[in-house]
Design an enzyme around this catalytic site. Structure first.
Site, PDB file in Angstrom:
ATOM      1  CB  CYS A  95      -0.896  -0.008   1.241  1.00  0.00           C
ATOM      2  SG  CYS A  95      -1.773   1.552   1.511  1.00  0.00           S
ATOM      3  CD  GLU A 125       0.595  -0.971   8.397  1.00  0.00           C
ATOM      4  OE1 GLU A 125       0.738   0.222   8.740  1.00  0.00           O
ATOM      5  OE2 GLU A 125      -0.516  -1.468   8.106  1.00  0.00           O
ATOM      6  CB  THR A 168      -1.760   2.495   7.749  1.00  0.00           C
ATOM      7  OG1 THR A 168      -1.925   1.096   7.473  1.00  0.00           O
ATOM      8  CG2 THR A 168      -0.389   2.959   7.284  1.00  0.00           C
ATOM      9  CB  SER A 268      -8.996  -6.122   4.068  1.00  0.00           C
ATOM     10  OG  SER A 268      -9.497  -6.515   5.335  1.00  0.00           O
TER      11      SER A 268
END
Length: 361
Positions: A95, A125, A168, A268
């Site tokens: 991303c 992440e 994020t 998602s």
């Protein structure tokens, strides 16, 4: 029962982009493409991509020769070097907002800040963010730390300069509160807001809807951090909520007596899953809209039927609404259901009622 979909729900830009990159890569690489971990945290979408030719692997040792796709959550910088060293073609679906957070973590470390990542320690992440920060730090500098709770922040050793980035998908208000706690740990605090705006929009849209509904269905993978946060926020607000992955998990008994139900979904969650959930809920609402009877006893799919002594019929949902689902989904829909009800009122057997209602002979 009215079904209301939150104004912002489902795929964010980064996830949509990652899936598009994955589908294109599968089409342009006849030998197949390997994804280093699931590309997104949605099992149903991962399964669709697998059908298209994307193979999920746990490590590089499992990768056949060819292309390797980097998932939306990103990977440590050394993984890119290892992939190229081994001769793999790299398809980067990280991303863009995650990439920005990675660059900021690396630059903070290079500037001499001790990097603190606010997020879930075991999330891929966050692991990648820590690795990017450590790649940028000086040899004698302390490694990056992960803070998820106030206790984590309080236990952090004091440093002259601390630089902060966030996973994020963090909640904005939680991030702000933890940053306030981190102020106690440093003489200088440099903070970047790396929270995805799409995640924040989904949270705000759900909060706006919570005051207007009696229950909330949260749709998305159980391994999805942002979907789980939506569900947890519903519970914090003391609103009845259910976290599901697919429409098949919906149980009519959950919504007994409700006039308005909301639906939201994590970043998602693909549109087609959300649409199936909304459609299923609206079908259930239609079935409840009239004086539809229900049944108990042995019936198709686990639902059970009988006729009551007074000649009326009643449905009791044992283990959910399997009989109703079976009729609506496979035998012609609501009209067939109503026809079966009318036949059962005449005192015929279930088999006879089904034959008449579905036109079988």
């Amino acid at each position: 029962m009215e079904v209301v979909l939150a104004q912002a729900a489902g795929f964010c830009y980064g996830v949509k982009r990652a899936c598009q990159v994955a589908f294109e890569a599968a089409q342009t690489h006849p030998g197949g493409v390997s994804s280093l971990g699931p590309i997104i945290h949605n099992p149903q979408m991962v399964a669709r991509l697998a059908e298209a030719g994307l193979k999920v692997i746990g490590d590089l040792e499992q990768a056949p020769v060819g292309a390797v796709l980097i998932r939306s959550h990103g990977v440590p910088p050394e993984v890119f070097g290892e992939l190229r060293r081994r001769g793999f073609e790299v398809v980067d679906a990280t991303c863009p907002l995650v990439q920005r957070a990675q660059r900021l973590a690396e630059s903070l470390a290079a500037e001499g800040y001790r990097v603190v990542v606010v997020g879930e320690p075991e999330h891929p992440e966050v692991k990648a963010l820590v690795a990017w920060a450590d790649a940028g730090r000086k040899p004698d500098a302390p490694g990056a730390a992960v803070v998820q709770t106030f206790a984590d922040a309080a236990a952090l050793s004091r440093a002259k300069r601390i630089g902060v980035v966030a996973q994020t998908t963090q909640l904005e208000e939680e991030y702000a509160r933890l940053v306030g706690e981190l102020l106690k740990c440093a003489d200088e605090l440099k903070v970047y807001n790396t929270i995805c705006d799409a995640t924040a929009k989904r949270q705000r849209a759900m909060l706006d809807l919570l005051g207007e509904v009696e229950g909330m269905v949260v749709v998305g993978g159980r391994n999805s951090a942002n979907t789980t946060r939506l569900y947890e926020r519903c519970r914090e607000m003391r609103v009845r909520a259910w976290h599901i992955e697919t429409a098949e998990e919906l149980e009519p008994a959950w919504f007994a007596g409700m006039r308005r139900v909301g639906v939201t979904a994590g970043a998602s969650t693909p549109d087609w899953i959300i649409e199936e959930v909304v459609e299923r809920l609206r079908n259930l609402a239609k079935l409840r809209g009239g004086d539809l009877p229900s049944f108990h006893g042995d019936g198709p799919g686990g639902g059970a039927l009988t006729t009551a002594e007074d000649g009326c019929t009643h449905m009791i949902y044992d283990m959910g609404s399997s009989f109703m689902r079976w009729l609506v989904d496979t035998q012609g829909g609501i009209d067939t259901y109503r026809a079966v009800v009318e036949e059962l009122k005449r005192g015929v057997t279930l088999d006879q009622a089904l034959e008449t209602a579905t036109g079988q002979s």
